[in-house]
Design a protein around this motif. Structure first.
Motif, mmCIF file in Angstrom:
data_model
loop_
_atom_site.group_PDB
_atom_site.id
_atom_site.type_symbol
_atom_site.label_atom_id
_atom_site.label_comp_id
_atom_site.label_asym_id
_atom_site.label_seq_id
_atom_site.Cartn_x
_atom_site.Cartn_y
_atom_site.Cartn_z
ATOM 1 N N SER A 100 -12.186 -43.742 33.856
ATOM 2 C CA SER A 100 -11.761 -42.561 33.105
ATOM 3 C C SER A 100 -10.246 -42.402 33.232
ATOM 4 N N ASP A 110 -13.797 -34.453 24.530
ATOM 5 C CA ASP A 110 -14.926 -35.360 24.743
ATOM 6 C C ASP A 110 -15.311 -36.099 23.476
ATOM 7 N N ALA A 113 -12.925 -38.901 23.107
ATOM 8 C CA ALA A 113 -13.217 -39.925 24.104
ATOM 9 C C ALA A 113 -14.430 -40.747 23.684
ATOM 10 N N TYR A 133 -18.455 -47.492 31.696
ATOM 11 C CA TYR A 133 -17.490 -46.397 31.803
ATOM 12 C C TYR A 133 -17.753 -45.625 33.098
ATOM 13 N N ALA A 135 -16.430 -42.573 35.922
ATOM 14 C CA ALA A 135 -15.629 -41.376 36.169
ATOM 15 C C ALA A 135 -14.889 -41.523 37.488
ATOM 16 N N GLY A 139 -9.924 -38.439 37.906
ATOM 17 C CA GLY A 139 -9.663 -38.582 36.476
ATOM 18 C C GLY A 139 -9.017 -37.326 35.903
ATOM 19 N N VAL A 142 -11.999 -36.374 33.011
ATOM 20 C CA VAL A 142 -13.364 -36.781 33.318
ATOM 21 C C VAL A 142 -13.388 -37.257 34.765
ATOM 22 N N ALA A 148 -19.084 -38.216 32.572
ATOM 23 C CA ALA A 148 -18.935 -39.549 31.979
ATOM 24 C C ALA A 148 -20.189 -39.928 31.195
ATOM 25 N N THR A 162 -22.692 -46.711 31.556
ATOM 26 C CA THR A 162 -21.908 -46.087 32.606
ATOM 27 C C THR A 162 -21.945 -46.933 33.873
#
Length: 608
Positions: A100, A110, A113, A133, A135, A139, A142, A148, A162
């Motif tokens: 992030s 968001d 993103a 992805y 967090a 961050g 995020v 996340a 994630t």
């Protein structure tokens, strides 16, 4: 379950890191970008090297500051990503970690993103790459795993998932209820799981992460609890270690990799993925072994403490000294020359006497040996005569040999049978047993030693404490059985190579430390002199019976209290790198007199 380790967790060149990971038994690695950039090997050569070592490349990381940025910045990010995806194809890995954003350009949006991460995933999919992805706990917008995941879920792209990182999650959300949301993430959308522990510190989370992460079981996080949540969600990828630690970055890669692998073996056992042999926790001390090129100073010290030389080994130059249930071996054979390192401090020769081995009473020595071998601590080879009792030993990270004993236990080999009694006077009554053995650790073995003694021996770890030494801080953490039958304070100092700071000691339990101290001094022994200022402070803090405080001051006895009881203790002078402590625990005192350690250390330095 497959195991992996990030190359950033180990020291050395990329080739050295890969070799260490393979030898320790890892299945794969995460390639940290800086390690690749600094390597002379082309990506194809790294891929081939990993294949030769039996390693998969499970992740390439990190890509930073990608999402929620202005359009022109995102266009530059896509150009950068394209080159990285091409590189990943050459490496032969299909998952990239995207952290992030911490960029000042990032917007708190968001939807933006999610839209930009979806476009990144479109590009990644063209190269056969998945985007994980994560967090970061620091961050910009995020910083939590659930945030996340909401962005990933909104994006709804098959190549976007994630990455869950135990440090980033537990440093912000340590409570069990905070982890329940992991169950809402479909297992197939958890693309990667990174694991790290850490001591519980009150500090900036970024500095905490970069300098104090450690392997699972070495810190204070409930890493096993988090992994259980992730497994229940349906995750079936590797368990991967990503640890940033100033010590690991300087220590030799091979032992660090073994320590890392051991941490995952224990973790998998804790969460039910594997079943290790059950621990057979020791019940007491069978003996402590001193090795020395000159036995006379040791004999004089033991005699003064009231020990008697009761036996001698049938085939080795090893003496057995006893008092109560306390047993000490004095070894003057070739092992003494191997273990002792003669040094000079200020031009004064230092005797080579050192503590080389500890015998631990085990309820099942064979089971304890099986546990040790399963946790990458193989039984040490020993040269012994045919008639010698078979006695298994494993090496602690600092090299101390730990013998697994069953003294006088029917049906099991008794090491005491290897010794022949010699004529001797009765030992002076006073010392009952060994209370604890304090083991100083090389600076790069401290966390490894804590994990080793917890996992291999089944000891419980107490909270870490810092003790002020005249020249820095000493960090100490005790491991012990629940009943206190075995206590091993582990300490690392701020002055590597200093014999005073690195000396080890054996604490001897007595019911009357005043009487024991008097007998020792009357026999010609020297107790460590304690400054008068200490006793002035003691009188200000505590109330004593008539004459009690004066007795402590005259003999050099230190005093402490905790919530359970009272502790009285004193110290002998140091022989080589070993000294003894006489201790009296009353009313269930649990500690080790840590409040007095700075005074003891200063007094030892002054007397050097």
């Amino acid at each position: 379950m497959r195991t992996s380790i990030a190359t950033v967790s180990l020291s050395g060149s990329l080739t050295e890191k890969l070799t260490a990971a393979s030898r320790a038994g890892f299945d794969g690695v995460e390639i940290f970008e800086n390690d690749l950039l600094a390597s002379p090997l082309a990506p194809e050569e790294v891929r081939a090297r990993c294949a030769d070592l039996g390693l998969t490349i499970d992740l390439y990381q990190p890509m930073r500051d990608i999402e929620a940025v202005p359009a022109e910045e995102f266009a530059r990010n896509l150009r950068r990503a394209r080159r990285k995806f091409e590189l990943m194809g050459r490496l032969g890995t299909d998952t990239v970690l995207v952290c992030s954003s911490v960029s000042p350009l990032a917007e708190d949006d968001d939807a933006l993103a999610a839209e930009q991460l979806s476009r990144l995933a479109d590009l990644a999919q063209d190269f056969g790459v998945r985007v994980a992805y994560e967090a970061l706990a620091w961050g910009r917008h995020v910083s939590t795993y659930d945030h996340a995941w909401r962005i990933v879920e909104t994006a709804g792209h098959p190549a976007l998932g994630t990455c869950l990182d135990s440090f980033h999650i537990l440093s912000r959300s340590p409570e069990p209820k905070d982890l329940e949301g992991i169950a809402d993430i479909p297992g197939e959308k958890i693309f990667f799981l990174q694991l790290a522990d850490a001591p519980l510190l009150g500090m900036d989370v970024l500095q905490w992460s970069r300098h104090h992460r450690c392997f699972p079981g070495q810190g204070g996080f409930d890493v096993a609890g988090l992994v259980r949540h992730v497994l229940r969600a349906g995750y079936d990828g590797p368990l991967s270690l990503e640890v940033f630690n100033d010590v690991f970055r300087q220590a030799e890669a091979g032992p660090t990799a073994v320590d890392a692998r051991r941490s995952l073996l224990v973790l998998q056992d804790q969460v039910g993925l594997t079943a290790l042999p059950a621990p057979a926790a020791p019940t007491g001390f069978a003996f402590a072994e001193l090795v020395t090129p000159d036995a006379e100073p040791v004999r004089a010290l033991l005699t003064g403490l009231g020990f008697a030389r009761t036996a001698r080994h049938r085939g080795k130059p090893v003496e057995l000294w006893e008092q109560g249930e306390a047993r000490l071996l004095v070894n003057t054979g070739p092992a003494a020359l191997r273990h002792s390192r003669l040094r000079s401090l200020g031009g004064t020769p230092v005797d080579g006497t050192c503590l080389a081995a500890i015998g631990l009473e085990s309820p099942d020595p064979a089971a304890a040996a099986r546990r040790a071998e399963a946790l990458l601590a193989p039984v040490l080879p020993r040269r012994r005569a045919a008639e010698d009792a078979p006695l298994d030993a494993v090496a602690a990270p600092d090299g101390t040999e730990l013998f697994l004993c069953a003294t006088h236990r029917p049906g099991l080999p008794d090491w005491r049978a290897d010794f022949e009694d010699v004529p001797h006077a009765a030992a002076v009554a006073g010392v009952r047993r060994i209370d604890h053995v304090a083991l100083t650790q090389p600076w790069h073995h401290f966390d490894e030693a804590v994990l080793f003694h917890r996992s291999v021996l089944g000891l419980d770890a107490q909270e870490s404490v810092d003790v002020a030494d005249p020249y820095g801080l000493l960090r100490s953490r005790a491991v012990a059985t629940a009943d206190g039958g075995v206590r091993l304070p582990l300490t690392v100092g701020a002055a590597p190579g200093d014999d005073t700071a690195q000396a080890r000691h054996i604490a001897l339990a007595t019911d009357d430390v005043v009487a024991a101290a008097r007998r020792f001094t009357e026999a010609g022994g020297r107790l460590l002199p304690i400054p008068a200022n200490y006793y002035d402070d003691l009188a200000a803090r505590f109330t004593f019976a008539d004459g009690e405080w004066e007795t402590y001051r005259a003999l050099g006895i230190l005093y402490d209290r905790d919530a359970h009881g009272v502790f009285r203790h004193c110290y002998t002078h140091t022989v080589g790198r070993v000294f003894f402590e006489l201790v009296q625990r009353d009313d269930g005192y649990q500690g080790y007199g840590a409040a007095n350690a700075p005074v003891r250390l200063a007094a030892q330095r002054a007397g050097r």
